[in-house]
Design an enzyme around this catalytic site. Structure first.
Site, PDB file in Angstrom:
ATOM      1  N   HIS A  77      -5.651  -1.244 -25.260  1.00  0.00           N
ATOM      2  CA  HIS A  77      -5.454  -1.384 -26.707  1.00  0.00           C
ATOM      3  C   HIS A  77      -6.799  -1.847 -27.263  1.00  0.00           C
ATOM      4  O   HIS A  77      -7.524  -2.575 -26.583  1.00  0.00           O
ATOM      5  CB  HIS A  77      -4.453  -2.482 -27.064  1.00  0.00           C
ATOM      6  CG  HIS A  77      -3.073  -2.310 -26.516  1.00  0.00           C
ATOM      7  ND1 HIS A  77      -2.730  -2.686 -25.252  1.00  0.00           N
ATOM      8  CD2 HIS A  77      -1.936  -1.861 -27.093  1.00  0.00           C
ATOM      9  CE1 HIS A  77      -1.437  -2.451 -25.060  1.00  0.00           C
ATOM     10  NE2 HIS A  77      -0.931  -1.949 -26.163  1.00  0.00           N
ATOM     11  N   ASP A 117      -7.459  -5.457 -26.780  1.00  0.00           N
ATOM     12  CA  ASP A 117      -7.631  -5.950 -25.402  1.00  0.00           C
ATOM     13  C   ASP A 117      -9.113  -6.073 -25.082  1.00  0.00           C
ATOM     14  O   ASP A 117      -9.493  -6.790 -24.159  1.00  0.00           O
ATOM     15  CB  ASP A 117      -7.070  -4.964 -24.361  1.00  0.00           C
ATOM     16  CG  ASP A 117      -5.609  -4.646 -24.571  1.00  0.00           C
ATOM     17  OD1 ASP A 117      -4.902  -5.497 -25.118  1.00  0.00           O
ATOM     18  OD2 ASP A 117      -5.200  -3.536 -24.191  1.00  0.00           O
TER      19      ASP A 117
HETATM   20  C1  XUL Z   1       5.168  -2.555 -24.485  1.00  0.00           C
HETATM   21  C2  XUL Z   1       4.358  -1.535 -23.822  1.00  0.00           C
HETATM   22  C3  XUL Z   1       2.963  -1.366 -24.328  1.00  0.00           C
HETATM   23  C4  XUL Z   1       2.509   0.040 -24.379  1.00  0.00           C
HETATM   24  C5  XUL Z   1       1.181   0.237 -25.047  1.00  0.00           C
HETATM   25  O1  XUL Z   1       6.442  -2.652 -24.012  1.00  0.00           O
HETATM   26  O2  XUL Z   1       4.794  -0.893 -22.909  1.00  0.00           O
HETATM   27  O3  XUL Z   1       2.121  -2.139 -23.555  1.00  0.00           O
HETATM   28  O4  XUL Z   1       2.428   0.597 -23.112  1.00  0.00           O
HETATM   29  O5  XUL Z   1       1.146  -0.278 -26.325  1.00  0.00           O
END
Ligand code: XUL
Ligand code: CO
Length: 436
Positions: A100, A103
């Site tokens: 993300h 992150d």
């Molecule tokens: C949340 C989840 C996230 C996604 C990416 O449950 O799985 O980490 O994978 O936003």
């Protein structure tokens, strides 16, 4: 600086090895059904869990130290995470990562500052990618953590917040493209609602679709050739989430004309939260031509939330790989959206978690290939539907039959026989025979 001094490289040592820092099944160059294991299984490290999560929960703060020798929430820490992450992936032989935006760098209140930091860190990551050959599997924007997204991002009631979501997506796409990402994920973090009393569902869904359309248009404009993914999840954090499961998300994409650019990123733990099996979600995606990528983790049948455990269930992994092989592979890969349990708080545990997960999927792959080569499952299914291969059945599947004609057929027969047995227990015996 070397962070994980206790291990040089995790190697394949075979199934009898007792060395905890070795693979028993993941033998990257072993060829299975004409392809190397590493090609079947493009594994990815999740930046957020592995380099960010310290084990904090609702009842207490973190137990693991992920400072990597730097003060947290600084760019020095962001760089240390890159160094640690690349050392970690290299030592494990993991060839991809997922991230993300937030992150990667500490988020500033001013998006311009955050964006500058993202440019800087992605330059550094790109260098490391070139140095190591490690690549980005997919990127995404975190549009659920910051308080401004309390009512959602694409589904927010604030047009201004919506613009901030757009800005984050734009930047996350820029970085994903810069790092050669195979895909871009939309997990609908807070795209849902708590109560209908304050919610305009129609507008929210249309706005989500508009945001996705803009993302596709922009992505294609800057040369992104990969897939966009929706990662379905039925609830958590919101009570109702729009991307409940694969079937719902696929219907949404078709309704808004997004189905050509999107596929599914199926997460095992989200599947079970939706009351489905992992295999069900994979199959529904596959039969719709939308099986794109996998978040390879595991839930807990006793806990009704997203526990994001490292997968160890070989039965589940086998059935997952059975679906993946039958679908001809993934355009994405296997992202370990998984975290160590809170009391597993050392660097060694990070390795054990990934070794466990990689070996589980490697063994799943081996067993799924054996199931396919054995052929009894597929043969049985073929036989079960064989009445559609000729006569009236053939006419039905060709689309030529009318309701009157079928009614006439039934009336002429008068009384039918029972259909062929489903033979579930026999089929389950085959699975056990192959597994053990
Ligand atoms: C949340 C989840 C996230 C996604 C990416 O449950 O799985 O980490 O994978 O936003
Ligand atoms: Co996920």
């Amino acid at each position: 600086m070397e962070y994980f001094k206790f291990i040089d490289k995790v190697k394949y040592e075979g199934k009898d090895s007792k060395n905890p820092m070795s693979f028993r099944y993941y033998d990257k160059d072993r060829v299975i059904m004409g392809k190397k294991m590493s090609e079947h299984l493009p594994f990815a490290m999740a930046w957020w869990h592995t380099l960010g999560a310290c084990g904090a929960d609702m009842f207490g703060s973190g137990t693991a130290d992920k400072s990597f020798g730097s003060e947290e929430k600084t760019m020095a820490h962001a760089r240390a995470k890159v160094d640690a992450g690349f050392e970690f992936m290299t030592k494990l032989g993991i060839e991809y990562f997922c991230f993300h935006d937030v992150d990667l760098v500490p988020e500033s209140e001013d998006i311009n500052i955050t964006n500058k930091r993202l440019d800087e860190i992605s330059d550094y990551i790109l260098e490391k990618c070139k140095e190591t050959g490690i690549k980005c599997l997919w990127g995404t924007a975190n549009m659920f953590g910051n308080p401004k997204f309390m009512n959602g991002a694409g589904s927010t009631n604030s047009a201004e917040v919506y613009c901030f979501a757009a800005a984050q997506i734009k930047k996350a796409l820029d970085i994903t493209v810069k790092l050669g990402g195979r895909g871009y994920v939309f997990w609908g973090g807070r795209e849902g609602y708590e109560t209908l009393l304050n919610t305009d569902v129609k507008l929210e869904q249309e706005n989500i679709a508009r945001l996705m359309r803009m993302a596709v248009d922009y992505g294609r404009k800057i040369g992104f050739k990969g897939d966009f993914y929706i990662e379905p999840k039925p609830r958590e954090p919101m009570k109702h989430q729009y991307d409940f499961d694969a079937a719902t998300a696929i219907g949404f994409l078709r309704r808004y004309g997004l189905d050509k650019d999107f596929k599914m990123n199926i997460e095992a733990n989200h599947a079970t939260l939706a009351g489905h099996t992992f295999q069900h979600e994979l199959r529904i995606s596959a039969v719709n031509g939308m099986l794109g990528s996998i978040d390879a983790n595991q839930g807990d049948t006793l806990l009704g939330w997203d526990t994001d455990e490292f997968p160890f269930d070989v039965y589940e992994a086998t059935m997952c790989m059975y679906e993946v092989l039958n679908a001809g592979g993934l355009t994405g890969g296997f992202n370990f959206d998984a975290k160590n349990r809170r009391p597993s708080n050392t660097y060694e545990d990070m390795f054990y978690g990934h070794i466990l997960a990689m070996d589980t999927f490697a063994l799943g792959l081996i067993k799924a290939a054996e199931l396919i080569e054995d052929g009894r499952l597929a043969k049985f299914v073929k036989e079960k539907y064989s009445s559609f291969n000729e006569g009236i059945g053939k006419k039905i599947v060709s689309g030529e039959a009318t309701l009157e004609e079928l009614s006439d057929y039934a009336c002429k027969v008068g009384k039918t026989e029972m259909p062929m047995s489903g033979r579930q227990e026999y089929l389950e015996t085959i699975i056990n025979q192959i597994l053990f």
